[in-house]
Design a protein around this motif. Structure first.
Motif, PDB file in Angstrom:
ATOM      1  N   ALA C 269       0.815  -1.214   0.000  1.00  0.00           N
ATOM      2  CA  ALA C 269       0.000   0.000   0.000  1.00  0.00           C
ATOM      3  C   ALA C 269       0.850   1.266   0.000  1.00  0.00           C
ATOM      4  CB  ALA C 269      -0.927   0.001   1.214  1.00  0.00           C
ATOM      5  N   PHE C 270       2.088   1.156   0.484  1.00  0.00           N
ATOM      6  CA  PHE C 270       2.840   2.388   0.746  1.00  0.00           C
ATOM      7  C   PHE C 270       4.108   2.598  -0.079  1.00  0.00           C
ATOM      8  CE2 PHE C 270       0.332   1.865   4.610  1.00  0.00           C
ATOM      9  CZ  PHE C 270      -0.120   3.167   4.830  1.00  0.00           C
ATOM     10  N   PHE C 271       4.704   1.529  -0.593  1.00  0.00           N
ATOM     11  CA  PHE C 271       6.033   1.718  -1.172  1.00  0.00           C
ATOM     12  C   PHE C 271       6.098   2.643  -2.386  1.00  0.00           C
ATOM     13  CE2 PHE C 271       9.372  -1.386   0.676  1.00  0.00           C
ATOM     14  CZ  PHE C 271       8.989  -1.038   1.963  1.00  0.00           C
ATOM     15  N   PRO C 272       5.249   2.452  -3.388  1.00  0.00           N
ATOM     16  CA  PRO C 272       5.415   3.327  -4.563  1.00  0.00           C
ATOM     17  C   PRO C 272       4.967   4.767  -4.285  1.00  0.00           C
ATOM     18  CG  PRO C 272       4.022   1.402  -5.058  1.00  0.00           C
ATOM     19  CD  PRO C 272       4.185   1.460  -3.578  1.00  0.00           C
ATOM     20  N   ASP C 273       5.763   5.689  -4.771  1.00  0.00           N
ATOM     21  CA  ASP C 273       5.414   7.114  -4.688  1.00  0.00           C
ATOM     22  C   ASP C 273       4.559   7.513  -5.889  1.00  0.00           C
ATOM     23  OD1 ASP C 273       6.521   8.043  -2.348  1.00  0.00           O
ATOM     24  OD2 ASP C 273       8.495   8.420  -3.235  1.00  0.00           O
ATOM     25  N   VAL C 274       3.962   8.691  -5.792  1.00  0.00           N
ATOM     26  CA  VAL C 274       3.257   9.259  -6.943  1.00  0.00           C
ATOM     27  C   VAL C 274       4.184  10.290  -7.574  1.00  0.00           C
ATOM     28  CG1 VAL C 274       1.278  10.619  -7.705  1.00  0.00           C
ATOM     29  CG2 VAL C 274       0.999   8.924  -5.888  1.00  0.00           C
TER      30      VAL C 274
END
Lengths: 339, 269, 390
Positions: C269-274
């Motif tokens: 849920a958290f690793f990839p950034d936008v």
């Protein structure tokens, strides 16, 4: 296991040849694309996933949403054509595609109109015939012109029966809707119910042709295919919204069936090995009784494990269910529901 | 069944005992232990290390450590058949498939959810037929037209048996069908591990020659059964316990013992 | 909520009454927006000053009401979440946003909307592929979402507002990655259960409050002595949602530290950034459709490839897991799924083959999202740990 990925020796007609392509679709159920992806373990064939937008009723009716959905599908189909040309090393024969897609669309229209004729009392065509005849439209193969003629003949026959009040079920006492996949192994079961005056007048939404729309002005065959296909969903959105129903496909169509085909009851057939096809049936049961006072008889079964379907027990319960149907007929009358 | 194996530092089995089963008996594992001690003419404090395995392993108050039956079975089977690659254990309550490489467990599958494909299936169906469990193998050997039992569920199979018998099918053909049903289920489960020879079948059900024959047919390989197929888990546990003790001694470390007392097993405490 | 508690004790406090802060903020006039699964772009909610509140199930609570709407043979997590909804436990939500993550999820959305009828509801369709037209379609889906959000809040959602929210969420993501760095030492500085609780807590708070809580946890955990005992096996856990701690605690009891995860109350849920793009919706669409790693999206090594090489395909889909394994020094992988999850279930054989190819031991367990259903798994997990240690 030595035979994994091999063609089983006892396969009918020598089994399917090894595919050059696994064409899957993200439509309705996840197994359609995840299973094909997992098959990569045994088959070194590429997988293509066709796209079909799955909008909610309200979202599907937002301004521009329909056009966008079609644009998306057309673009995807164009990508797919490019992929096929690369894979097969030949160019798309657009004239042939035009011809095939028109035949399929036309065939489905005739088949749709045939099923409309089943609204008549007494119902001229029974579910058993539906299940025998639906394959041509749903899995069109072979000579499409001949197939189309078959559907036209079928239409003429059913029309003749309507005009002459020839009933599919000689003493049509109860009109029923069936959902979803039938017990293929026990279709005779429907005959036993027919003996009791149960006439199955309409059935499973996903196996019925979409509501016809005029596609004659659509130039691009890919757009015609997209619009025809998306109609399976979008064809129900407006009515669904009017009725305040949220499950535009899978759910709402049964309310329309019950009303337009004047059903006294529903026979619902939940399956373990095809959960996607049936996991909405509890919801359908609830919507039918809440909105239309149409009761359901639930007969669990399976399309793989024959032992899960108990025809004798279902018949026993069917007898009791007749009283329920009689009761709700009175309720509908009181509420002025019209059937 | 409660099984106890006492092993010497040299790896010889000093005594082995198979005690009765059942909820009440299981609690009395200490008595089976005492019997094994008596037979080996040993007293409890003389035992250097005790390994508990199987379902009750968590609750044995006289054990120094608990190791799963999967690891113990693999070890025990490999000590009896050093070349083993696939082991199938069909016990009274569960069935396991083990993949073994160089004497070590590397993968496993198990069915502990459902009676089908376990000894329980035969127990229940034998009772339906009014037969003794231990006679099933001999009876099935007489079968000439094995029937197909299509129900995988024990309860439904029971009904199926009754209806088959009422059709006049011979008892031995029904029994052979039951053996076949177990074999289909267990071998099917084990196929997920890719069955490779040498294949060994253990557990109480391996004493039934009819099941062994049916498993052999499905696997299409020779299937070996140890002389006492109930004991391979206990033997494996004993070997692992011995390894722990010898390993500690070799490194000059104390044996990692626990406070233990030869008392009744406590469940649900 | 007490003002004094900080860090992990605050996490505990929030988890014991997860909706507490949301209800407090609701009383102050803030609107609370429930979201299901990890696909609705939270940035769009935060930008409009809505509190994104993750809809979860409760594996400690027996399912009773949902059994009238969904059969027992579908995803027990979905059933549990719906059950809580039907029992009124999500009544404080002002609206709900749902995405077409999977087939059962889709139907649950419509069932939720029918029976719970929240003041605001939006269903976002997510394409199944990452084809270019699919990416465009997803941008359009987000545009429609934006429209209904604006009409619900009566506010305009500008690119600037979105960019600010994207930054705030990216900051939170970088803090989560920092939190995960604390799992790299042996023994890890923070336990698997503590991580799940922390993430569950921040999924119930406004983004900035969540980030503040993360900072507190990170500094507390970095400084504490003997937080997590040494355990001989370091596990990575993969699969469907884990939003409670019993499974992790069982693994800890059996002698393993769970040091990494690929689950959705976790790194997934958290690793990839936008990435900030001129039209922020494009960056959002890319992150949520392409970068999120849930097997619900069909991915392949080369888009439109006409030849299939199984191992190359597996590498393209799963190599991030062996990267995790290396970085977090993992000695085994537990593949787990709730029963009846088709998308995770179909992924298991291929992922198993991939892990074999890189020599990572793995085992597969299935459970019914029910605290009591975990006990029989004990033997399997223990035997798996024995295999790793032998």
């Amino acid at each position: 296991m030595k035979d994994l990925g091999e063609i089983p020796p006892e396969a009918p007609m020598g089994g399917m040849p090894k595919p050059v392509l696994l064409m899957s679709a993200g439509s309705l159920c996840d197994a359609r694309y995840k299973w094909f992806q997992a098959l990569g373990r045994y088959l070194d064939a590429p997988v293509w996933v066709l796209e079909l937008p799955h909008l909610g009723v309200k979202e599907g009716l937002m301004e521009g949403a329909y056009d966008q959905a079609i644009r998306f599908m057309v673009e995807e189909l164009r990508e797919f054509v490019g992929f096929l040309e690369k894979l097969l090393g030949k160019k798309m024969d657009w004239d042939k595609l035009e011809d095939i897609s028109n035949d399929i669309i036309d065939m489905n229209r005739i088949w749709y109109e045939t099923n409309e004729l089943r609204k008549a009392r007494p119902c001229p065509m029974h579910s058993r015939d539906f299940w025998t005849c639906m394959t041509g439209c749903l899995y069109p193969a072979g000579d499409l012109k001949a197939l189309k003629k078959m559907y036209q003949d079928l239409y003429d026959e059913v029309k003749y029966r309507v005009e002459n009040k020839i009933a599919a079920c000689p003493n049509e006492k109860y009109r029923l809707v069936f959902a979803e996949l039938p017990p293929w192994h026990s279709l005779k079961f429907f005959d036993r119910l027919a003996e009791r005056g149960w006439s199955f007048v309409v059935e499973s939404w996903a196996y019925h042709p979409p509501k016809p729309i005029d596609l004659s002005q659509v130039k691009d065959p890919l757009e015609r295919i997209a619009k025809f296909t998306y109609q399976w969903f979008a064809g129900y959105f407006e009515e669904s919204e009017k009725q305040g129903e949220q499950m535009g496909y899978f759910g709402y169509p049964y309310l329309e069936y019950a009303r337009d085909w004047q059903c006294d009851g529903a026979l619902l057939h939940p399956l373990l090995s095809c959960r996607t096809a049936t996991n909405h049936l509890m919801y359908v049961q609830d919507r039918l009784i809440q909105k239309s006072n149409v009761p359901s008889l639930v007969a669990s079964g399976d399309i793989v494990d024959l032992t899960l379907f108990d025809p004798e027990d279902t018949l026993r319960r069917a007898e009791a269910f007749e009283e329920t149907m009689d009761h709700y007929k009175e309720v509908r009358k009181k509420e002025g529901l019209g059937w | 069944m409660t099984k106890v194996v006492i092993m010497s530092d040299g790896g010889d089995i000093c005594s082995q005992v198979i005690g009765p089963t059942g909820a009440e008996h299981r609690r009395l594992a200490n008595r089976v232990m005492q019997e094994a001690l008596d037979r080996a003419k040993l007293s409890f404090p003389e035992i250097s290390y005790v390994v508990a395995t199987g379902y009750g392993r968590l609750n044995v108050p006289f054990a120094d450590s608990e190791i799963t039956e999967l690891t113990c079975h693999a070890k025990g089977v490999a000590s009896l058949f050093p070349e083993v690659k696939t082991a199938i254990d069909i016990g009274g309550q569960d069935a396991k498939g083990l993949k073994i490489k160089s004497g070590k467990l590397i993968d496993f599958v198990m069915n502990d959810k459902c009676a089908a494909g376990t000894g329980r299936f035969l127990e229940v169906t034998a009772a339906t037929l009014g037969l003794r469990l231990e006679d099933l193998g001999t009876i099935s050997a007489k079968s000439t037209h094995r029937v197909k039992i299509s129900s995988t569920c024990t309860i439904f199979a029971q009904q199926e048996i009754v209806s088959r018998l009422s059709e006049g099918v011979a008892v031995e053909d029904v029994v052979a069908g039951l053996h076949d049903a177990i074999a289909v289920r267990v071998v099917g489960m084990t196929r997920r591990l890719k069955i490779e020879p040498v294949v060994v079948l253990t557990g109480g059900v391996a004493k039934n020659t009819g099941v062994v024959k049916a498993v052999r047919e499905k696997i299409e390989h020779e299937v070996f059964v140890p002389p006492n197929p109930l004991l391979s888990g206990a033997i494996g546990g004993a070997i692992l316990g011995r390894d722990i003790v010898l390993g500690a001694l070799k490194e000059g470390k104390p044996i990692p013992k626990k406070e233990r007392a030869l008392e009744e097993v406590t469940f649900f405490n | 909520m007490s003002e004094k508690s900080k860090g992990l004790s605050k996490v505990e406090e929030i988890c014991s009454q997860r909706s507490g802060r949301a209800k407090e903020l609701k009383d102050e006039g803030k609107k609370i927006m429930g979201y299901f699964c990890i696909y609705p772009p939270l940035e769009m909610l935060s930008a409009l000053d809505l509190l994104p509140y993750r809809i979860l199930g409760d594996m400690r609570e027996p399912i009773t009401k949902a059994d009238a709407c969904l059969p027992t043979v579908v995803c027990p997590f979905d059933r549990s979440a719906l059950d809580l909804g039907l029992k009124g436990k999500y009544d404080f939500l002002d609206g709900v946003v749902w995405a077409h993550v999977c087939e059962v999820g889709e139907k649950t959305a419509h069932v939720w909307r029918t029976y719970l009828n929240p003041a605001y509801f939006h269903f976002i369709d997510i394409p199944h592929t990452i084809h270019k037209p699919a990416q465009n379609q997803f941008v359009q889906q987000l545009k429609d979402f934006q429209k209904t959000l604006m009409s619900f809040t009566g506010k305009k959602l500008t690119s600037e507002m979105l960019a600010e929210a994207i930054n705030a969420h990216n900051e939170q993501r970088s803090l989560v990655r920092k939190l995960y760095d604390l799992r790299k030492p042996d023994p890890p500085l923070i336990s698997g259960s503590e991580v799940i609780k922390t993430l569950k807590a921040i999924m119930s708070l406004p983004v900035k409050e969540g980030s503040e809580l993360l900072r507190e946890v990170i500094s507390e955990v970095g400084e504490r002595k003997d937080g997590v005992p040494f355990r001989p096996v370091r596990l990575l856990i993969w699969g469907s949602i884990i939003d409670d701690t019993p499974l992790i605690e069982m693994m800890e009891e059996l002698g393993a530290n769970v040091v990494m995860d690929d689950t959705c109350v976790g790194s997934r849920a958290f690793f990839p950034d936008v990435k900030l793009t001129p039209d922020p919706l494009e960056g959002l669409a890319y992150r949520y459709l392409v970068d999120l790693k849930c097997p619900r999206t069909f991915k392949e090594s080369t888009y439109g490839e006409t030849k299939k090489d199984y191992l190359t395909d597996l590498r393209s889909r799963f190599s991030y897991i062996s990267d995790y394994a290396k970085e977090w020094k993992v000695s085994g992988v537990v593949l787990q799924s709730v029963r009846y999850c088709d998308i995770h279930g179909y992924e298991v054989p291929g992922l198993g083959d991939y892990l074999d190819s890189v020599g990572l031991p793995h085992t597969y367990i299935e459970h019914t999202y029910d605290e009591r259903s975990l006990a029989p798994l004990r033997t399997r997990i223990q035997a798996f740990l024995e295999i790793i240690r032998s």
